[in-house]
Motif scaffolding. Sequence first.
Motif, PDB file in Angstrom:
ATOM      1  N   GLY A 107       0.729  -1.261  -0.004  1.00 30.80           N
ATOM      2  CA  GLY A 107      -0.070  -0.076  -0.092  1.00 30.80           C
ATOM      3  C   GLY A 107       0.777   1.268  -0.050  1.00 30.80           C
ATOM      4  N   LYS A 108       2.198   1.158   0.055  1.00 34.33           N
ATOM      5  CA  LYS A 108       3.019   2.533  -0.054  1.00 34.33           C
ATOM      6  C   LYS A 108       3.876   2.238  -1.319  1.00 34.33           C
ATOM      7  N   CYS A 109       4.034   3.526  -1.816  1.00 38.12           N
ATOM      8  CA  CYS A 109       5.135   3.603  -3.018  1.00 38.12           C
ATOM      9  C   CYS A 109       6.427   4.015  -2.518  1.00 38.12           C
ATOM     10  N   TYR A 110       7.493   3.358  -3.094  1.00 35.19           N
ATOM     11  CA  TYR A 110       8.906   3.763  -2.772  1.00 35.19           C
ATOM     12  C   TYR A 110       9.853   4.128  -3.832  1.00 35.19           C
ATOM     13  N   TYR A 111      10.624   5.029  -3.784  1.00 34.49           N
ATOM     14  CA  TYR A 111      11.261   5.542  -4.819  1.00 34.49           C
ATOM     15  C   TYR A 111      12.881   5.415  -4.221  1.00 34.49           C
ATOM     16  N   PHE A 112      13.686   4.777  -5.171  1.00 36.16           N
ATOM     17  CA  PHE A 112      15.097   4.619  -4.729  1.00 36.16           C
ATOM     18  C   PHE A 112      15.923   5.438  -5.485  1.00 36.16           C
ATOM     19  N   SER A 113      16.366   6.237  -4.838  1.00 38.45           N
ATOM     20  CA  SER A 113      17.214   7.630  -5.651  1.00 38.45           C
ATOM     21  C   SER A 113      18.484   7.033  -6.216  1.00 38.45           C
ATOM     22  N   ASN A 114      18.835   7.685  -7.387  1.00 35.80           N
ATOM     23  CA  ASN A 114      20.232   7.481  -7.921  1.00 35.80           C
ATOM     24  C   ASN A 114      21.160   8.683  -7.601  1.00 35.80           C
ATOM     25  N   ASN A 115      20.661   9.651  -7.264  1.00 34.60           N
ATOM     26  CA  ASN A 115      21.333  10.992  -6.681  1.00 34.60           C
ATOM     27  C   ASN A 115      21.956  10.639  -5.313  1.00 34.60           C
ATOM     28  N   LYS A 116      23.409  11.219  -5.010  1.00 31.58           N
ATOM     29  CA  LYS A 116      23.691  11.171  -3.807  1.00 31.58           C
ATOM     30  C   LYS A 116      23.631  12.607  -3.248  1.00 31.58           C
ATOM     31  N   SER A 117      22.930  12.752  -2.151  1.00 30.97           N
ATOM     32  CA  SER A 117      22.802  13.885  -1.411  1.00 30.97           C
ATOM     33  C   SER A 117      23.059  13.779   0.093  1.00 30.97           C
ATOM     34  N   SER A 118      23.215  14.956   0.874  1.00 30.84           N
ATOM     35  CA  SER A 118      23.214  14.974   2.281  1.00 30.84           C
ATOM     36  C   SER A 118      21.530  14.499   2.641  1.00 30.84           C
ATOM     37  N   TRP A 119      21.743  14.245   3.994  1.00 33.60           N
ATOM     38  CA  TRP A 119      20.317  14.003   4.442  1.00 33.60           C
ATOM     39  C   TRP A 119      19.099  14.869   4.463  1.00 33.60           C
ATOM     40  N   ASP A 158      24.280   4.714  11.799  1.00 39.22           N
ATOM     41  CA  ASP A 158      24.337   6.003  11.919  1.00 39.22           C
ATOM     42  C   ASP A 158      25.451   6.668  11.361  1.00 39.22           C
ATOM     43  N   ALA A 159      25.383   7.942  10.666  1.00 41.83           N
ATOM     44  CA  ALA A 159      26.419   8.469   9.724  1.00 41.83           C
ATOM     45  C   ALA A 159      26.250   9.866   9.916  1.00 41.83           C
ATOM     46  N   VAL A 160      27.301  10.799   9.483  1.00 42.75           N
ATOM     47  CA  VAL A 160      27.271  12.198   9.537  1.00 42.75           C
ATOM     48  C   VAL A 160      26.077  12.621   8.435  1.00 42.75           C
ATOM     49  N   CYS A 161      25.436  13.620   8.826  1.00 42.53           N
ATOM     50  CA  CYS A 161      24.130  13.888   7.941  1.00 42.53           C
ATOM     51  C   CYS A 161      24.584  14.730   6.850  1.00 42.53           C
ATOM     52  N   SER A 162      25.603  15.362   6.628  1.00 41.28           N
ATOM     53  CA  SER A 162      26.237  16.118   5.759  1.00 41.28           C
ATOM     54  C   SER A 162      26.691  15.153   4.331  1.00 41.28           C
ATOM     55  N   LYS A 163      26.993  13.767   4.759  1.00 40.93           N
ATOM     56  CA  LYS A 163      27.630  12.919   3.866  1.00 40.93           C
ATOM     57  C   LYS A 163      26.715  12.718   2.850  1.00 40.93           C
ATOM     58  N   PRO A 164      27.080  12.480   1.526  1.00 45.33           N
ATOM     59  CA  PRO A 164      26.081  12.521   0.203  1.00 45.33           C
ATOM     60  C   PRO A 164      25.949  10.797   0.073  1.00 45.33           C
ATOM     61  N   HIS A 165      24.640  10.419   0.266  1.00 37.98           N
ATOM     62  CA  HIS A 165      24.277   8.997  -0.017  1.00 37.98           C
ATOM     63  C   HIS A 165      22.963   9.104  -0.898  1.00 37.98           C
ATOM     64  N   ARG A 166      22.510   8.144  -1.456  1.00 35.03           N
ATOM     65  CA  ARG A 166      21.421   7.843  -2.102  1.00 35.03           C
ATOM     66  C   ARG A 166      20.281   7.704  -1.001  1.00 35.03           C
ATOM     67  N   SER A 167      18.977   7.706  -1.417  1.00 36.70           N
ATOM     68  CA  SER A 167      17.865   7.656  -0.312  1.00 36.70           C
ATOM     69  C   SER A 167      16.572   6.865  -0.701  1.00 36.70           C
ATOM     70  N   ILE A 168      15.969   6.715   0.285  1.00 34.17           N
ATOM     71  CA  ILE A 168      14.463   6.107  -0.116  1.00 34.17           C
ATOM     72  C   ILE A 168      13.649   6.830   0.212  1.00 34.17           C
TER      73      ILE A 168
END
Length: 255
Positions: free
Chosen positions: A115-127, A231-241
């Motif tokens: 019942g939920k929709c998920y988007y797995f990003s390709n871009n790496k950004s801060s939290w 847990d990680a530094v919030c400014s570090k670039p990662h992909r997201s869900i």
Amino acid sequence: MMSCPQSFIEGEAPDSQHAKSKRGSKVTTERVALVVLCILLAAALIVICCLSSDKIRTNKELENLKHHKMKCESNLTESLAKIKSCSTVQPTCPGPKVINGPCYICEEGWELHGGKCYYFSNNKSSWNESRDQCRAKGGDLVKIESREEQTFLERRLRDVMTEVQDKFWIGLTDSAVEGRWVWVDGSPLNESLEFWSKGEPDNWKSEHPDGEDCVRMGEKGGAKDLKCWFDAVCSKPHRSICEVAGFGGQYACVF
């Protein structure tokens, strides 16, 4: 010897001539009246013929409309019968099949689950940037509310991760109060639904003096008992869900 009046000698009397003239005039008037009457009768006959022709044409059109209506009703009855007797019911939208129940639809690029929709990003950004991107899409960073949802995400990330260090931000942080983990909607983390990797969270400060206040997840090779949160530094670039509620669809017969 007695002589006759000149008028009698030359012809008829004046009164006789006048009477004859009146008779001729009367005959002419009657003829005119008869001609006018004939014209009126002819005009009436033409009007009657035209009206009769229109009525015949109208009746014919009504018959055609009745026939078309009967044909449409017959087709509708057949279609309804097919729908009622349809044994193979498939959803018009993806997702688990629920007989006589609703299903959910996601926009293009999003994946449906539970019942939920998920988007797995390709871009790496801060939290924070990742969260802004999710909000721009109408959702937010994912909030994991069950073991089943964690199972889905942990297994799905194995497919979308391109390298071992490829991680994904989720909507969990303790940036407001150290050690008090809350989701993006403000609800606290349920201790029975924690999936920290071994030794986490450790609030490691070697990269940043403020420590590690945001959570990322994912293990390319799989995680024991689904434990793949770090847990990680919030400014570090990662992909997201990103996550958003699916919108309703309906099941329909497919012929």
